[in-house]
Scaffold this active site. Sequence first.
Site, short mmCIF file in Angstrom:
data_model
loop_
_atom_site.label_atom_id
_atom_site.label_comp_id
_atom_site.label_asym_id
_atom_site.label_seq_id
_atom_site.Cartn_x
_atom_site.Cartn_y
_atom_site.Cartn_z
N ARG A 75 -0.05 0.50 5.49
CA ARG A 75 0.13 -0.87 4.98
C ARG A 75 -1.15 -1.67 5.17
O ARG A 75 -1.45 -2.14 6.28
CB ARG A 75 1.28 -1.55 5.71
CG ARG A 75 1.50 -3.00 5.33
CD ARG A 75 2.04 -3.20 3.95
NE ARG A 75 3.37 -2.63 3.78
CZ ARG A 75 3.91 -2.35 2.58
NH1 ARG A 75 3.25 -2.60 1.46
NH2 ARG A 75 5.12 -1.82 2.50
N GLN A 93 7.49 4.98 -5.88
CA GLN A 93 6.73 3.74 -5.97
C GLN A 93 5.23 4.00 -5.72
O GLN A 93 4.86 4.59 -4.72
CB GLN A 93 7.30 2.77 -4.92
CG GLN A 93 6.44 1.60 -4.56
CD GLN A 93 6.86 0.32 -5.27
OE1 GLN A 93 7.59 0.35 -6.26
NE2 GLN A 93 6.40 -0.80 -4.76
N ARG A 98 -1.35 8.18 -2.58
CA ARG A 98 -1.57 7.42 -1.34
C ARG A 98 -0.90 8.06 -0.14
O ARG A 98 -1.10 7.60 0.98
CB ARG A 98 -1.09 5.97 -1.50
CG ARG A 98 0.40 5.81 -1.72
CD ARG A 98 0.78 4.34 -1.76
NE ARG A 98 2.21 4.15 -1.98
CZ ARG A 98 2.86 3.03 -1.75
NH1 ARG A 98 2.22 1.98 -1.28
NH2 ARG A 98 4.16 2.92 -1.99
N HIS A 176 -5.17 -0.83 -4.77
CA HIS A 176 -4.23 -1.85 -4.25
C HIS A 176 -4.89 -2.59 -3.07
O HIS A 176 -4.42 -2.51 -1.93
CB HIS A 176 -2.97 -1.11 -3.80
CG HIS A 176 -1.77 -1.96 -3.57
ND1 HIS A 176 -1.78 -3.09 -2.79
CD2 HIS A 176 -0.49 -1.83 -4.01
CE1 HIS A 176 -0.57 -3.60 -2.75
NE2 HIS A 176 0.23 -2.85 -3.49
N ASP A 221 3.99 -11.80 -7.68
CA ASP A 221 3.88 -10.38 -8.01
C ASP A 221 3.68 -10.28 -9.52
O ASP A 221 4.64 -10.13 -10.28
CB ASP A 221 5.16 -9.65 -7.54
CG ASP A 221 5.03 -8.14 -7.61
OD1 ASP A 221 4.00 -7.65 -8.13
OD2 ASP A 221 5.96 -7.46 -7.15
N GLU A 280 -5.49 -6.49 -7.27
CA GLU A 280 -5.60 -5.05 -7.51
C GLU A 280 -6.16 -4.76 -8.89
O GLU A 280 -5.53 -5.08 -9.90
CB GLU A 280 -4.21 -4.42 -7.38
CG GLU A 280 -3.47 -4.84 -6.12
CD GLU A 280 -1.98 -4.49 -6.16
OE1 GLU A 280 -1.62 -3.48 -6.78
OE2 GLU A 280 -1.19 -5.24 -5.59
#
Length: 323
Positions: A75, A93, A98, A176, A221, A280
């Site tokens: 995170r 997701q 990642r 991101h 978002d 991003e």
Amino acid sequence: MMSSTTAVTAAIDRVPVEICKGINGLEKVVLREARGSSAEVYLFGGHVTSWKNDHGEELLFISNKAIFKPPKPIRGGIPICFPQFSNHGSLEQHGFARNRFWSIDTNPPPFPTNSPTKTFVDLILKSTEEDMKIWPHSFEFRLRVTLGPSGDLMLTSRIRNNNTDGKPFTFTFAYHTYFSVSDISEVRVEGLETLDYLDNLQNKQRFTEQGDAITFESEVDKIYLSTPTKIAILDHEKKRTFVIRKDGLPDAVVWNPWDKKAKAMADFGDDEYKHMLCVEAAAVEKPITLKPGEEWRGRQELSAVPSSYCSGQLDPQRVLLGS
Ligand code: BG6
């Protein structure tokens, strides 16, 4: 959360980089520039977890509650979203890149660049048989992370379709990036005003942003579409401006979970939303399609410049339009 101090030095091209054990024994690569800036990249996720300026100040946000435990993605920092951004498709997701272990690419194909920079590392991720079960395509993803002499951080991705069945593949993508900010209420983003965006909080409906620079007072978002190659994040309190330059990545996602979503995330502190902002560089609205043998390239370059916006030393137009 202590890092191991046993460092191994490996010569990768001209400038040696350090490979050492990071949190929970996960391997990381450390890049250092002569003037003092540095960056760290975990092989888990091909994930940049730290970017520090010449004064040793951390410029990226990493949650204090980040779990460095595969397969949970880290995170903060710069997760790589591939081959799917967010829930725009049937994969997990943000795709699987990642939370895979990347390797150091000791012999990357020629890398056309005008930059004399020698502090970089090349990583590679290739599809495994397991990956092929969920995304039936053979790919090679090469990621170069470069630290420039003035402390700029460059990420270049090269993704190649290696399918032998003649089939193209299609993907969406994002860097991101979690930027560290002093106080989200003191931050504004310039370069996205008047653009169309898809609002993830309203079923991905399309809206048009109003004329003012973007400021923050609640959860956001949004996927801004067809964005300029330069976006600025002005941190009024810190008197610092981040400039994002990007290439091959038309969209820009802006995300801050705010208080309610922050509380719902196990690996994110309740108040940490005040000190981060994700902007991003992405390719989401128009997915990229590659035929076998074709390669796509997507690049972002980050700089952090001191600004004194209130005293008029920083002209936002110059940040956005200048070189
Ligand atoms: C952003 C998405 O890019 O990432 C958000 O737009 C999402 O919808 C956020 O919540 C964080 O995703 P994750 O999977 O890292 O918790």
